[in-house]
Design a protein around this motif. Structure first.
Motif, PDB file in Angstrom:
ATOM      1  N   ALA A   1       0.721  -1.258   0.078  1.00 28.70           N
ATOM      2  CA  ALA A   1      -0.051  -0.008   0.112  1.00 28.70           C
ATOM      3  C   ALA A   1       0.775   1.222   0.008  1.00 28.70           C
ATOM      4  O   ALA A   1       1.978   1.529   0.592  1.00 28.70           O
ATOM      5  CB  ALA A   1      -0.898   0.074   1.149  1.00 28.70           C
ATOM      6  N   SER A   2       0.441   2.427  -0.610  1.00 24.18           N
ATOM      7  CA  SER A   2       1.258   3.464  -0.555  1.00 24.18           C
ATOM      8  C   SER A   2       0.996   4.295   0.808  1.00 24.18           C
ATOM      9  O   SER A   2       2.209   4.714   1.095  1.00 24.18           O
ATOM     10  CB  SER A   2       0.725   4.437  -1.688  1.00 24.18           C
TER      11      SER A   2
ATOM     12  N   VAL B   1      -0.693   4.094   5.123  1.00 27.11           N
ATOM     13  CA  VAL B   1      -1.500   3.368   5.944  1.00 27.11           C
ATOM     14  C   VAL B   1      -1.754   4.407   7.224  1.00 27.11           C
ATOM     15  O   VAL B   1      -0.977   5.097   7.266  1.00 27.11           O
ATOM     16  CB  VAL B   1      -1.144   2.119   6.330  1.00 27.11           C
TER      17      VAL B   1
ATOM     18  N   PHE C   1      -1.010  -3.977   7.287  1.00 24.93           N
ATOM     19  CA  PHE C   1      -0.795  -3.983   6.013  1.00 24.93           C
ATOM     20  C   PHE C   1      -0.065  -5.241   5.447  1.00 24.93           C
ATOM     21  O   PHE C   1       0.434  -6.186   6.410  1.00 24.93           O
ATOM     22  CB  PHE C   1      -0.430  -2.790   5.264  1.00 24.93           C
TER      23      PHE C   1
ATOM     24  N   ILE D   1       6.708   2.989   2.479  1.00 27.40           N
ATOM     25  CA  ILE D   1       5.145   2.999   2.587  1.00 27.40           C
ATOM     26  C   ILE D   1       5.001   4.466   3.478  1.00 27.40           C
ATOM     27  O   ILE D   1       6.222   4.676   4.055  1.00 27.40           O
ATOM     28  CB  ILE D   1       4.464   1.906   3.251  1.00 27.40           C
TER      29      ILE D   1
END
Length: 549
Positions: free
Chosen positions: A33-34, A36, A42, A125
């Motif tokens: 994911a880019s 959180v 994640f 991230i």
């Protein structure tokens, strides 16, 4: 007979071509994911492709602040098309920007040559801190006449990275004060790292002393902030010189506040804040960004005590600060603080100067990497790096004396020196600490330099090291791969092993074995050519003899 020999040799050549095929392994992609929110979970999935490879495994190297399971390496099974994957379940423990700080690695054995195969890829991230509201208030005039008005400013600060909603109501005790919104909105959405100001015009026709209270609700929080307003029958012209932190703040003094407007801050060019009030304790702030930002306002102010929503920092607090900005923390790369602490304060409070650090509040007080950089007759100077802006505290630990000032010791790979009764790390030794000299050991060979890295850094920019089959170089305090070596990395010269007969790695490396295989094929082809020219091209080399009747 000759034709049979040629056929057998041809089969051998084709078989050798198949048997001597080289294997390969690589990371096709990494799924992550880019961004959180801090505390959320994640996943990371590493996709691998390879040919002629056995014993395939994958590992993750994580920065402090992230954790993943399972730990260690995972076995990767390649399917018929040579594809496979490994997945990890991870937790975002500490807010910050971890771009390019996660290393995914894969390794295997070449099934044809027995050599080592490997590949790696950097990923990252952004971990956002959850929304957290803090409210303060101030009056333009603390005393008015029955025909006058005073502006009551309510400032709502979202110290987190995520957006949330808020709503403000104003009441007085005793009742009677009229409040009308003259600027801003009494309800709405506030983005991470920003401040919303709601200004009310207050008036009353009855002379009295009133407590005006603003109640702010939102983000599952209820905050209050109050001011005292005197309404008289004669003019007083009294104005307020301070502000109070409702539901979570100590008062701040206007004279200590420093506000700077940056037209633009570009990556690689720091925004600089200097000429700060000496009462802040901070002497300089450097702002580094991930991408260009424009029209940015940053305000620094001192708080007389810890905000009630944060609680006190551990240890003995020297200063509490609030740093407000008009942008989200995610666009900030890092913030460097230069600050100083009075030696008289350290002595009077029995605080060891080696324990002083800068703390930042997210959902708790996080201790930041802090380095003592200098001292003079009156102050000790420090430098600390933060991933974002919010509330800060300069604090130290009160402890009994552990050593004599000036005394040195080795602690593992660290050289430590006693300062104000406690051990302070001064050097990190790459080759270990020599207890006899209390200094970093010299390099094991003339071609290797001893790296003495400052505390808080992973490595020194420009330095190199060997890690498996990789030559790695330090960039911005982080190790990154610069060369992948087929014959392994020479730890003495910090370069790939050359293709020479002097290579003694203990096993036949993959590329020299390929040379051997090519040589064998060439010999066979040469033999076939010899037979061909001897029996088919040389005149008279083969006589035709007719059968006898």
């Amino acid at each position: 007979m000759i034709k049979k020999s040629i056929l057998i040799a041809t089969i051998l050549v084709l078989g050798a071509s198949v048997a001597f095929a080289s294997g390969s392994i690589s990371i096709s992609s990494v799924s992550i994911a880019s961004s959180v929110t801090q505390g959320d979970s994640f996943s990371i999935t590493v996709y691998v492709s390879g040919t002629e490879a056995t014993g395939v495994s994958s590992t993750l190297t994580l920065p402090s602040g992230l954790s993943c399971t399972p730990t260690g390496s995972q076995t990767v099974s390649l399917d018929g098309s040579g594809s496979g994957s490994a997945a990890w379940s991870c937790s975002a423990d500490v807010a910050g920007d971890y771009s390019n700080q996660i290393t995914a690695s894969v390794s295997a054995t070449d099934s044809g040559t027995g050599g080592s195969l490997s590949d790696s890829e950097q990923t990252g991230i952004s971990v956002l801190s959850p929304a957290s509201l803090v409210a303060t208030s101030s009056l333009s005039a603390s005393s008015i006449t029955v025909s006058g008005t005073s502006s009551f400013t309510v400032a709502i600060h979202n110290t987190g990275d995520e957006s949330t909603t808020y709503s403000v109501t104003v009441a007085s005790s005793p009742t009677g004060v009229s409040s009308t919104v003259s600027s801003g909105s009494a309800s709405g959405t506030i983005t991470g790292g920003s401040v919303s100001n709601v200004i009310y015009s207050l008036s009353d026709s009855t002379a009295d002393t009133y407590t005006v209270t603003a109640t702010i609700t939102g983000n599952n929080q209820t905050l209050t902030t109050s001011q005292t307003l005197a309404v008289t029958t004669t003019s007083s012209n009294s104005s307020s010189s301070g502000s109070s932190s409702g539901g979570g703040g100590g008062s701040s003094t206007v004279t200590t506040k420093k506000t700077v407007l940056f037209d633009v801050i570009n990556p690689g060019v720091n925004g600089v804040i200097t000429n700060l009030n000496s009462d802040l304790g901070v002497t300089k702030i450097l702002i580094s960004v991930n991408s260009q930002i424009s029209s940015v306002t940053v305000s620094v102010d001192k708080l007389s005590s810890a905000p009630s929503t944060t609680g006190a920092v551990s240890g003995k607090a020297y200063k509490y600060l609030t740093v407000e900005k008009s942008v989200n923390n995610t666009v900030l790369k890092e913030i460097t603080f230069d600050f100083s602490v009075e030696k008289s304060w350290l002595t009077n409070n029995s605080v060891d100067e080696g324990t002083v650090a800068l703390y930042r509040y997210t959902t708790k007080w996080d201790k930041l990497a802090t380095l003592k950089v200098n001292s003079n007759a009156t102050h000790v100077m420090y430098e600390a790096v933060s991933p974002g802006l919010s509330y800060f505290s300069i604090a130290g630990e009160q402890s009994v004396s552990q050593c004599t000032s000036g005394q040195k010791q080795c602690s593992g790979n660290l050289v430590q020196e006693c300062s104000s009764g406690s051990w302070l790390t001064t050097q990190t030794c790459s080759n270990g600490c020599d207890a006899s000299t209390i200094a970093c050991k010299s390099a094991t060979s003339d071609n290797t330099t001893t790296t003495e890295e400052p505390v808080g850094s992973e490595c020194t920019s420009g330095s190199k090291r060997c890690l498996g089959n990789e030559v790695q170089e330090c960039s911005s305090g982080t190790w990154v791969r610069s060369i992948l070596c087929s014959l392994g990395c020479n730890s003495d010269k910090l370069e790939c092993n050359p293709y020479t007969a002097g290579n003694t790695t203990g096993e036949l490396p993959s590329i020299p074995m390929d040379y051997v295989y090519v040589a064998i094929v060439l010999v066979i082809v040469g033999g076939l050519g010899f037979l061909y020219f001897k029996y088919f091209k040389s005149p008279g080399s083969y006589e035709y003899k007719p059968k006898k009747k």
